[in-house]
Design an enzyme around this catalytic site. Structure first.
Site, PDB file in Angstrom:
ATOM      1  N   ASP A 785       0.840  -1.191  -0.091  1.00 10.78           N
ATOM      2  CA  ASP A 785      -0.014   0.109   0.054  1.00 10.78           C
ATOM      3  C   ASP A 785       0.990   1.157   0.169  1.00 10.78           C
ATOM      4  O   ASP A 785       0.403   2.294  -0.734  1.00 10.78           O
ATOM      5  CB  ASP A 785      -0.810   0.048   0.946  1.00 10.78           C
ATOM      6  N   LYS A 789       1.512   4.323  -2.948  1.00  2.84           N
ATOM      7  CA  LYS A 789       1.585   5.889  -2.515  1.00  2.84           C
ATOM      8  C   LYS A 789       2.724   6.370  -3.087  1.00  2.84           C
ATOM      9  O   LYS A 789       3.012   7.396  -3.735  1.00  2.84           O
ATOM     10  CB  LYS A 789       1.297   6.079  -0.977  1.00  2.84           C
TER      11      LYS A 789
END
Ligand code: ADP
Ligand code: ASP
Ligand code: MG
Length: 930
Positions: A785, A789
């Site tokens: 995750d 980003k």
């Protein structure tokens, strides 16, 4: 058909004033042969098919018959002169001038008996010395008349049933209005005779399969003949003496094209004088719509022509004013059926009214202003159903009497559309400098009787572009190809191109075209609504700017420009995909904020559809946000993304945004086609921006080209301004060196809490129990995750990295990552405690803490996700809870003075707030006040 074209047939007279009071049997026929009987017409109609020669001529109208005059005479009051005696005694001279006022009542005003009574009351109560009331056919009647003709020509005998309906409706209306007595009997006699005549005529048309224009005009004018007689009888019944006028006896016009006529004022004045000398009255009810040609052949002023009839009567009488009564409060700033926010215009100049009606505001016939402006007669549009409303005044403008303004930008008055237009583009280098090409083009167009609505010629002279009604374009194209065959063959003209399915949008206002900034505002409003402008014409009249757009964009374009000029309100249609935790919270935030968005920010937010992967709920006007859950449950239908998309395209609000609150790559695959359709996208979903680079680049490229917006602030740091800060730096010319941050609220929480008081596994379980982690905490611990980003920010910095290029420190050993079930993983997680605790202790001994961070190293063109040690005095070490922190190092913000953004970076409330703030940004980009 040829037979019909050359048939020798006389037109039966309809009920002229003379016949209104005469019996049906004596209704005279206008015949070439002078045989004034219906019977003869019937016979002739039946033998029509055999009739092959002869031209269409007409004898002068028979003079008004005595019986009517007598009947009028009987009812005449002291105020009016007895018409019957007019025949015997001195002729009455028409007193022209301000003592006359003219009213016009549209079809809906006289739509039924009650309405006719209401109209009669308005006439009776008007205190003018003399008055004329021009009246349309009862609503729908003219349409039915045209329908009759069409059916008869198509040899469809159901015309007969339509005729019966017309008869029945008028008869019933007459009985309700007139109850009994002479006037009723007279009217019913006339009506029956007319219907018989029509039946005979239509039978003839049925046999011939064709009707010529004069026949058609004769047929369709009956609606007005009936309504005028009914209204006159009703006014008389209310006690005011009046006569009715068959306008064919007075108004003379020369047909100049399919849809146009030119009034012949001189001839009409002469006829009016004659008519008045026979029927002097202070109250005259006049048939709208119908007139005669200079050869005395019945004709019409074409569809909606009664407004023009009233204007002509006003000009002939030099009346003090003309009031056009209709079913709306006046002229609106845009068609009120299409733009609900349209406002009533207090006043318009003659030119503005002309431009508005010419370009589609059918509240007024385009030619209405021409006769009245010559005599400076004001025209007021008023609502017959709301007499309290003052209406719109159309008049000449002088310095002492300027027009009232209602909008902030008062040089723009209104917006109109003309639908179903096609563009014709004649192009070729050989046209430049060749005199007469344009005139040849338009000569050819005129030759086929097509109506050029708008012309726009490029100054290079290489092309001439014009708009014609779509139904005429094929004929026009063919005619041009024929006319320019040699030029096409020789290459002087390269093409005759046709673009169908277009519409014209016109902005109208006194001197608007010469006011700086108006066109820019107009075009910006269109661009922001993603509406493609195909052609532009700005008349040197300075009264209008005309653009051609796709027919499908017609209403959206109208709304977009109208709201830009009149309301500064930004309508936003929203489609929400994924009402999960974030989506739900967002919808609740919308519900709470809707009122203040409307009032403070002028944003009219409407959620038109909500869909998850199973069910969707769509609404045409906007979902009630207080009940959206129940609506999905009770009225939801199976989810279907293409239907969802089509629904979001089908409404007429100018701006549409899709908010993707899912984490799905499949949903993100739709972004491209949504943008292509002009929809804006807002999302906290990372999949599109962290997927394959070429797809990302394509999406961004399309977004830049297409005037759509794509906001994804909440993909990094939830509601924190990270993407926008970074973009701000880049756009203002700063050079980004490095971006570092704790981008995961979950990992932030885990490492902030990992201070020796609890084991690592205990903290992970706690985080899961508090809902801070994904259902499988390994999705957070894997660093994937964070890597997404990092990619998003790296690409924002201009790096062309793929997800696979990001180095990710593996936090968990393979033995734990490979476990299938979450339960088993959590059970075995304590086996990892010793290892990570050792690393923590080591760091602690050096005055440091462990932090799991994402890094974009712009200089090295790299991205990484790492477990690092940071001094306890470092801002990264001093976080609490699920806080995120991001530090930007750039040319402006050095290593020692980094730009730091810090705050809560996880949770539905703040993520939804991040999405919401993107929506506000979008609205302000689209024109809402910021
Ligand atoms: P009438 O039968 O009275 O002549 P019309 O139907 O010809 O009435 O014209 C009135 C209608 O024009 C209104 O009902 C309205 O829907 C429509 N209209 C279109 N554009 C405008 C506008 N800009 N302002 C007012 N009405 C408009
Ligand atoms: N009745 C005619 C029409 O419907 C004329 C009018 O109403 O203005 O076109
Ligand atoms: Mg009208």
């Amino acid at each position: 058909m040829a037979m019909a074209m050359s048939m020798s047939l006389s037109l039966p007279s309809s009920s002229s004033p003379s016949s209104s009071s005469s019996s049906a049997a004596s209704t005279p026929t206008r015949s070439v042969l002078g045989s004034p009987h219906l019977v003869s017409l019937k016979g002739r109609a039946d033998s029509l098919a055999a009739s092959t020669s002869g031209s269409f001529t007409r004898l002068p109208r028979p003079s008004p018959c005595k019986s009517q005059c007598q009947s009028i005479g009987r009812e005449r009051s002291k105020r009016t002169v007895v018409a019957a005696s007019a025949e015997k005694s001195t002729e009455q001279v028409l007193p022209r001038g301000a003592s006359w006022t003219v009213h016009k009542f549209g079809g809906t005003c006289v739509g039924n008996a009650e309405r006719i009574q209401n109209v009669a009351k308005i006439i009776v109560e008007d205190s003018s010395v003399r008055k004329v009331a021009v009246v349309s056919a009862m609503s729908k009647v003219t349409d039915m008349m045209y329908d009759l003709l069409q059916k008869a020509q198509a040899r469809d005998d159901s015309y007969s049933a339509t005729l019966d309906t017309l008869y029945k409706n008028h008869k019933e209306t007459a009985i309700t209005l007139l109850e009994d007595g002479q006037d009723l009997n007279k009217f019913l006699g006339v009506l029956e005779a007319d219907i018989n005549n029509l039946r005979a005529m239509l039978r003839a048309i049925f046999i011939a399969g064709h009707a010529t224009e004069p026949f058609e005009d004769w047929v369709v004018g009956h609606g007005e003949l009936w309504s005028a007689q009914l209204l006159a009888a009703t006014v008389r019944k209310m006690g005011l003496p009046c006569v009715w006028m068959d306008a064919r006896d007075v108004i003379v016009v020369t047909p100049t094209g399919k849809q146009q006529v030119d009034p012949d004022f001189e001839a009409s004045e002469e006829k009016l004088d004659k008519w008045y000398s026979r029927f002097p009255s202070d109250t005259v009810i006049v048939t709208g719509f119908i007139a005669s040609t200079p050869d005395n052949i019945p004709t019409t002023l074409k569809r909606d022509g009664s407004d023009l009839s009233a204007a002509i009567m006003g000009a002939l009488l030099k009346a003090s004013k003309v009031t056009i009564w209709t079913d709306v409060d006046g002229v609106y700033s845009a068609d009120p059926r299409k733009v609900s926010e349209a406002v009533i215009l207090k006043s318009l100049s003659y030119q503005e009214a002309w431009e508005m009606s010419y370009f589609g505001a059918n509240v007024l016939h385009p030619r209405t202003t021409i006769p009245v402006m010559k005599h400076n007669i004001p025209v007021t549009i008023r609502n017959v159903f709301n007499v309290a409303a003052p209406g719109t005044e159309i008049r000449g403008v002088s310095e002492s009497k300027p027009l009232e303004s209602i909008a902030t930008m008062d040089f723009v008055k209104g917006f109109t559309t003309v639908d179903n237009i096609a563009l014709v583009n004649v192009e070729g280098t050989g046209m430049a400098g060749v005199p007469g090409t344009a005139s040849d083009i338009f000569d050819t167009v005129k030759g086929v009787g097509a109506n050029v609505v708008m012309i726009s010629q490029a100054s290079s002279e290489h092309s001439v572009c014009f708009a014609v009604p779509e139904k005429e374009v094929d004929t026009v194209r063919l005619a041009l190809l024929t006319r320019f065959r040699r030029d096409l063959d020789a290459g002087r003209i390269s093409k005759v191109e046709v673009v169908k399915n277009c519409c014209i949008l016109a902005a109208v206002g006194q001197r608007m075209a010469s006011t700086p900034g108006v066109s820019a505002t107009l075009f910006t409003a269109l661009a922001k609504a993603n509406i493609n402008v195909r052609a532009i014409a700005q008349g040197c009249s300075e009264y209008n700017i005309t653009v051609v757009v796709d027919q499908n964009d017609s209403i959206r374009a109208l709304k977009a420009v109208h709201s830009r000029f009149y309301l500064s309100r930004t309508p936003l249609a929203v489609g929400l995909v994924g009402p999960g935790l974030i989506g739900k919270t967002l919808l609740d935030q919308f519900k709470d904020q809707a009122a203040s968005l409307k009032e403070e920010f002028h944003i009219d937010l409407r959620v038109m559809g909500i869909t998850d992967s199973n069910t969707m709920y769509l609404d045409d006007t906007g979902i009630d946000l207080a009940n959206w859950r129940e609506l999905i449950e009770t009225k939801g239908v199976p989810a279907d993304m293409s239907k969802f998309t089509a629904h979001l395209q089908s409404h007429s609000l100018p701006n549409t945004v899709i908010i993707d609150c899912t984490a799905s790559a499949k949903v993100a695959e739709n972004y491209y086609q949504w943008m292509e359709k002009g929809m804006h996208i807002i999302t906290p979903n990372k999949k599109a921006n962290s997927g394959p680079y070429d797809q990302y680049a394509k999406l961004k490229e399309l977004q830049r080209q297409s005037y759509t917006h794509y906001f994804y602030e909440a993909t990094v740091g939830a509601g924190l301004p990270i993407v926008s800060t970074l973009r701000g730096l880049v756009e203002t010319g700063d050079k980004i060196v490095k971006v570092e941050g704790i981008f995961s609220g979950t990992l932030s929480y885990i490492f902030n809490s990992f201070n020796g008081t609890k084991t690592f596994s205990e903290i992970v379980k706690e985080a899961k129990a508090s809902g801070y982690t994904e259902p499988d905490p390994r999705d957070d611990l894997s660093g994937m995750d964070v890597a997404r980003k990092v990619i998003i920010l790296a690409r924002e910095c201009g790096l062309q990295l793929e997800l696979g290029d990001i180095e990710i420190d593996k936090l968990l050993p393979e033995s734990l990552s490979a476990i299938d079930s979450v339960e088993e993983f959590l059970e075995k997680l304590p086996s990892f405690d010793a290892d990570i605790e050792a690393r923590r202790k080591e760091a602690d001994a050096a005055g440091e803490v462990l932090r799991f961070i994402g890094i974009v190293d712009v200089t090295a063109n790299k991205g990484a996700v790492k477990l690092v040690r940071r001094s306890k005095s470092d801002p990264f070490a001093q976080l609490s809870g699920t806080d995120n922190i991001i530090a930007f190092t750039s040319a402006r913000y050095s290593k020692l003075q980094r730009l730091i953004v810090r705050g809560p970076g996880a949770g539905a409330e703040v993520t939804a707030a991040g999405v919401f703030s993107d929506l506000l940004r979008l609205a302000s980009y689209l024109g809402a006040p910021s």
